[in-house]
Design a protein around this motif. Structure first.
Motif, PDB file in Angstrom:
ATOM      1  N   MET A   9      -4.995 -22.913  22.539  1.00 22.64           N
ATOM      2  CA  MET A   9      -4.823 -22.060  21.383  1.00 22.64           C
ATOM      3  C   MET A   9      -4.637 -20.622  21.876  1.00 22.64           C
ATOM      4  O   MET A   9      -5.450 -20.112  22.623  1.00 22.64           O
ATOM      5  CB  MET A   9      -6.059 -22.158  20.477  1.00 22.64           C
ATOM      6  CG  MET A   9      -5.885 -21.470  19.160  1.00 22.64           C
ATOM      7  SD  MET A   9      -7.342 -21.571  18.081  1.00 22.64           S
ATOM      8  CE  MET A   9      -7.752 -23.288  18.128  1.00 22.64           C
ATOM      9  N   ASN A  10      -3.525 -20.001  21.486  1.00 22.72           N
ATOM     10  CA  ASN A  10      -3.251 -18.623  21.887  1.00 22.72           C
ATOM     11  C   ASN A  10      -3.568 -17.667  20.755  1.00 22.72           C
ATOM     12  O   ASN A  10      -3.307 -17.952  19.593  1.00 22.72           O
ATOM     13  CB  ASN A  10      -1.777 -18.454  22.273  1.00 22.72           C
ATOM     14  CG  ASN A  10      -1.426 -19.215  23.524  1.00 22.72           C
ATOM     15  OD1 ASN A  10      -2.240 -19.305  24.426  1.00 22.72           O
ATOM     16  ND2 ASN A  10      -0.228 -19.761  23.575  1.00 22.72           N
ATOM     17  N   HIS A  11      -4.101 -16.534  21.113  1.00 19.58           N
ATOM     18  CA  HIS A  11      -4.369 -15.483  20.139  1.00 19.58           C
ATOM     19  C   HIS A  11      -3.161 -14.558  20.082  1.00 19.58           C
ATOM     20  O   HIS A  11      -2.529 -14.302  21.080  1.00 19.58           O
ATOM     21  CB  HIS A  11      -5.595 -14.660  20.547  1.00 19.58           C
ATOM     22  CG  HIS A  11      -6.847 -15.455  20.616  1.00 19.58           C
ATOM     23  ND1 HIS A  11      -7.526 -15.852  19.501  1.00 19.58           N
ATOM     24  CD2 HIS A  11      -7.542 -15.940  21.662  1.00 19.58           C
ATOM     25  CE1 HIS A  11      -8.601 -16.537  19.859  1.00 19.58           C
ATOM     26  NE2 HIS A  11      -8.626 -16.606  21.167  1.00 19.58           N
ATOM     27  N   ARG A  12      -2.875 -14.043  18.902  1.00 18.75           N
ATOM     28  CA  ARG A  12      -1.812 -13.062  18.772  1.00 18.75           C
ATOM     29  C   ARG A  12      -2.278 -11.994  17.795  1.00 18.75           C
ATOM     30  O   ARG A  12      -2.829 -12.299  16.746  1.00 18.75           O
ATOM     31  CB  ARG A  12      -0.534 -13.712  18.262  1.00 18.75           C
ATOM     32  CG  ARG A  12       0.664 -12.771  18.311  1.00 18.75           C
ATOM     33  CD  ARG A  12       1.942 -13.546  18.115  1.00 18.75           C
ATOM     34  NE  ARG A  12       2.081 -14.032  16.762  1.00 18.75           N
ATOM     35  CZ  ARG A  12       2.561 -13.298  15.741  1.00 18.75           C
ATOM     36  NH1 ARG A  12       2.907 -12.070  15.915  1.00 18.75           N
ATOM     37  NH2 ARG A  12       2.664 -13.818  14.537  1.00 18.75           N
ATOM     38  N   LEU A  13      -2.032 -10.755  18.166  1.00 19.46           N
ATOM     39  CA  LEU A  13      -2.403  -9.647  17.302  1.00 19.46           C
ATOM     40  C   LEU A  13      -1.318  -9.411  16.264  1.00 19.46           C
ATOM     41  O   LEU A  13      -0.139  -9.465  16.583  1.00 19.46           O
ATOM     42  CB  LEU A  13      -2.575  -8.358  18.120  1.00 19.46           C
ATOM     43  CG  LEU A  13      -3.720  -8.314  19.111  1.00 19.46           C
ATOM     44  CD1 LEU A  13      -3.669  -7.006  19.883  1.00 19.46           C
ATOM     45  CD2 LEU A  13      -5.042  -8.433  18.393  1.00 19.46           C
ATOM     46  N   GLY A  14      -1.736  -9.096  15.056  1.00 26.69           N
ATOM     47  CA  GLY A  14      -0.784  -8.750  14.008  1.00 26.69           C
ATOM     48  C   GLY A  14      -0.257  -7.331  14.173  1.00 26.69           C
ATOM     49  O   GLY A  14       0.838  -7.023  13.731  1.00 26.69           O
ATOM     50  N   ARG A  15      -1.048  -6.452  14.796  1.00 31.86           N
ATOM     51  CA  ARG A  15      -0.636  -5.082  15.109  1.00 31.86           C
ATOM     52  C   ARG A  15      -1.534  -4.540  16.216  1.00 31.86           C
ATOM     53  O   ARG A  15      -2.484  -5.201  16.619  1.00 31.86           O
ATOM     54  CB  ARG A  15      -0.671  -4.194  13.862  1.00 31.86           C
ATOM     55  CG  ARG A  15      -1.882  -4.349  12.998  1.00 31.86           C
ATOM     56  CD  ARG A  15      -1.685  -3.675  11.662  1.00 31.86           C
ATOM     57  NE  ARG A  15      -2.573  -2.525  11.612  1.00 31.86           N
ATOM     58  CZ  ARG A  15      -3.211  -2.124  10.536  1.00 31.86           C
ATOM     59  NH1 ARG A  15      -3.022  -2.726   9.411  1.00 31.86           N
ATOM     60  NH2 ARG A  15      -4.007  -1.101  10.559  1.00 31.86           N
ATOM     61  N   HIS A  16      -1.210  -3.379  16.709  1.00 30.57           N
ATOM     62  CA  HIS A  16      -2.006  -2.776  17.782  1.00 30.57           C
ATOM     63  C   HIS A  16      -3.442  -2.521  17.312  1.00 30.57           C
ATOM     64  O   HIS A  16      -3.671  -2.213  16.138  1.00 30.57           O
ATOM     65  CB  HIS A  16      -1.413  -1.426  18.209  1.00 30.57           C
ATOM     66  CG  HIS A  16      -0.093  -1.529  18.878  1.00 30.57           C
ATOM     67  ND1 HIS A  16       0.058  -1.871  20.205  1.00 30.57           N
ATOM     68  CD2 HIS A  16       1.160  -1.323  18.403  1.00 30.57           C
ATOM     69  CE1 HIS A  16       1.331  -1.868  20.510  1.00 30.57           C
ATOM     70  NE2 HIS A  16       2.031  -1.541  19.434  1.00 30.57           N
ATOM     71  N   ILE A  17      -4.376  -2.622  18.229  1.00 26.60           N
ATOM     72  CA  ILE A  17      -5.735  -2.132  18.030  1.00 26.60           C
ATOM     73  C   ILE A  17      -5.852  -0.923  18.951  1.00 26.60           C
ATOM     74  O   ILE A  17      -5.718  -1.044  20.172  1.00 26.60           O
ATOM     75  CB  ILE A  17      -6.796  -3.193  18.370  1.00 26.60           C
ATOM     76  CG1 ILE A  17      -6.679  -4.378  17.409  1.00 26.60           C
ATOM     77  CG2 ILE A  17      -8.194  -2.583  18.315  1.00 26.60           C
ATOM     78  CD1 ILE A  17      -7.594  -5.546  17.727  1.00 26.60           C
ATOM     79  N   VAL A  18      -6.040   0.251  18.343  1.00 26.81           N
ATOM     80  CA  VAL A  18      -6.034   1.502  19.087  1.00 26.81           C
ATOM     81  C   VAL A  18      -7.446   2.085  19.086  1.00 26.81           C
ATOM     82  O   VAL A  18      -7.994   2.411  18.026  1.00 26.81           O
ATOM     83  CB  VAL A  18      -5.032   2.512  18.478  1.00 26.81           C
ATOM     84  CG1 VAL A  18      -5.005   3.788  19.298  1.00 26.81           C
ATOM     85  CG2 VAL A  18      -3.633   1.894  18.381  1.00 26.81           C
ATOM     86  N   LEU A  19      -8.022   2.192  20.275  1.00 21.26           N
ATOM     87  CA  LEU A  19      -9.378   2.700  20.428  1.00 21.26           C
ATOM     88  C   LEU A  19      -9.340   4.211  20.616  1.00 21.26           C
ATOM     89  O   LEU A  19      -8.612   4.720  21.468  1.00 21.26           O
ATOM     90  CB  LEU A  19     -10.056   2.040  21.624  1.00 21.26           C
ATOM     91  CG  LEU A  19     -10.097   0.512  21.592  1.00 21.26           C
ATOM     92  CD1 LEU A  19     -10.762  -0.032  22.839  1.00 21.26           C
ATOM     93  CD2 LEU A  19     -10.782  -0.003  20.337  1.00 21.26           C
ATOM     94  N   ILE A  20     -10.122   4.901  19.779  1.00 19.30           N
ATOM     95  CA  ILE A  20     -10.217   6.349  19.860  1.00 19.30           C
ATOM     96  C   ILE A  20     -11.678   6.724  20.080  1.00 19.30           C
ATOM     97  O   ILE A  20     -12.571   5.913  19.832  1.00 19.30           O
ATOM     98  CB  ILE A  20      -9.659   7.038  18.592  1.00 19.30           C
ATOM     99  CG1 ILE A  20     -10.545   6.739  17.383  1.00 19.30           C
ATOM    100  CG2 ILE A  20      -8.213   6.617  18.345  1.00 19.30           C
ATOM    101  CD1 ILE A  20     -10.328   7.648  16.209  1.00 19.30           C
ATOM    102  N   GLY A  21     -11.896   7.932  20.529  1.00 23.79           N
ATOM    103  CA  GLY A  21     -13.262   8.403  20.721  1.00 23.79           C
ATOM    104  C   GLY A  21     -13.342   9.349  21.898  1.00 23.79           C
ATOM    105  O   GLY A  21     -12.354   9.613  22.577  1.00 23.79           O
ATOM    106  N   MET A  22     -14.524   9.830  22.134  1.00 22.84           N
ATOM    107  CA  MET A  22     -14.763  10.806  23.183  1.00 22.84           C
ATOM    108  C   MET A  22     -14.639  10.191  24.573  1.00 22.84           C
ATOM    109  O   MET A  22     -14.768   8.972  24.737  1.00 22.84           O
ATOM    110  CB  MET A  22     -16.181  11.391  23.040  1.00 22.84           C
ATOM    111  CG  MET A  22     -16.376  12.280  21.840  1.00 22.84           C
ATOM    112  SD  MET A  22     -15.424  13.806  21.919  1.00 22.84           S
ATOM    113  CE  MET A  22     -16.262  14.612  23.289  1.00 22.84           C
ATOM    114  N   MET A  23     -14.429  11.069  25.552  1.00 26.34           N
ATOM    115  CA  MET A  23     -14.487  10.643  26.943  1.00 26.34           C
ATOM    116  C   MET A  23     -15.858  10.013  27.183  1.00 26.34           C
ATOM    117  O   MET A  23     -16.864  10.502  26.699  1.00 26.34           O
ATOM    118  CB  MET A  23     -14.272  11.842  27.864  1.00 26.34           C
ATOM    119  CG  MET A  23     -15.307  12.936  27.696  1.00 26.34           C
ATOM    120  SD  MET A  23     -14.934  14.434  28.614  1.00 26.34           S
ATOM    121  CE  MET A  23     -14.077  15.387  27.369  1.00 26.34           C
TER     122      MET A  23
END
Length: 182
Positions: free
Chosen positions: A1-15
């Motif tokens: 079973m392969n996973h596929r993203l519907g759109r990007h997951i973009v991680l934001i936050g501090m250094m």
């Protein structure tokens, strides 16, 4: 079973929030690409971010950051880690909103300071009072980071694996159509 993203997951936050470590782990589990926008900027410029800041200044860096994000987000959906200041630019927030889900890795000052204090690669912390600078950046950035689609509070003592598992569960609960099974 392969996973596929519907759109990007973009991680934001501090250094020091764990964007690269957690993003890499999630990408591995989903079987998708992981891209660190800061690493892409360094590769394109053939110099470190500190060197770019020193030679060309922050404004130049921010323009390059937007160019790189545009390219990354035009690719098939993946996990993306951004630099701490990327989300502060309205154009970048628009780009991310059009192509993906923004996830704020929300960490407290002490956790961040513990993670970044020994690293000399943080150009914004090259000041007489780096912890004070970090606290000021938190005060400036957290109200804007709150605009992210998902606010994910960090637990400083958790492992990368445990944090990735918890984040995946939160994303699936809040956005069940984002992760598709094929």
């Amino acid at each position: 079973m392969n996973h596929r993203l519907g759109r990007h997951i973009v991680l934001i936050g501090m250094m020091g929030a764990g964007k690269t470590a957690i993003g890499s782990e999630i990408a591995r589990r989903y079987g998708v690409n992981f891209t660190d926008s800061d690493a892409e900027i360094e590769a394109a410029a053939a110099m470190s971010i500190s060197e770019i800041f020193e030679r060309d200044g922050e404004e130049f860096f921010r323009r390059r950051e937007t160019q790189i994000l545009t390219r990354i987000l035009a690719a098939p959906p993946s996990i993306v880690s951004t630099g701490g200041g990327a989300w502060m630019q309205p154009r970048n927030r628009d780009l991310i909103a059009e192509a993906g889900l923004s996830v704020w890795l929300n960490c407290d000052l002490e956790t961040l300071w513990h993670r970044v204090r020994q690293r000399s690669t943080r150009p914004l912390l090259k000041t007489a009072d780096p912890k004070g600078t970090l606290a000021r950046l938190i005060d400036e950035r957290y109200p804007v980071y709150q605009l992210a689609d998902l606010n994910f509070p960090s637990r400083g003592g958790d492992s990368v694996e445990a944090t990735a598992t918890r984040l995946i569960e939160e994303i699936r609960a809040a956005y069940p159509d984002l992760l598709e099974l094929k």
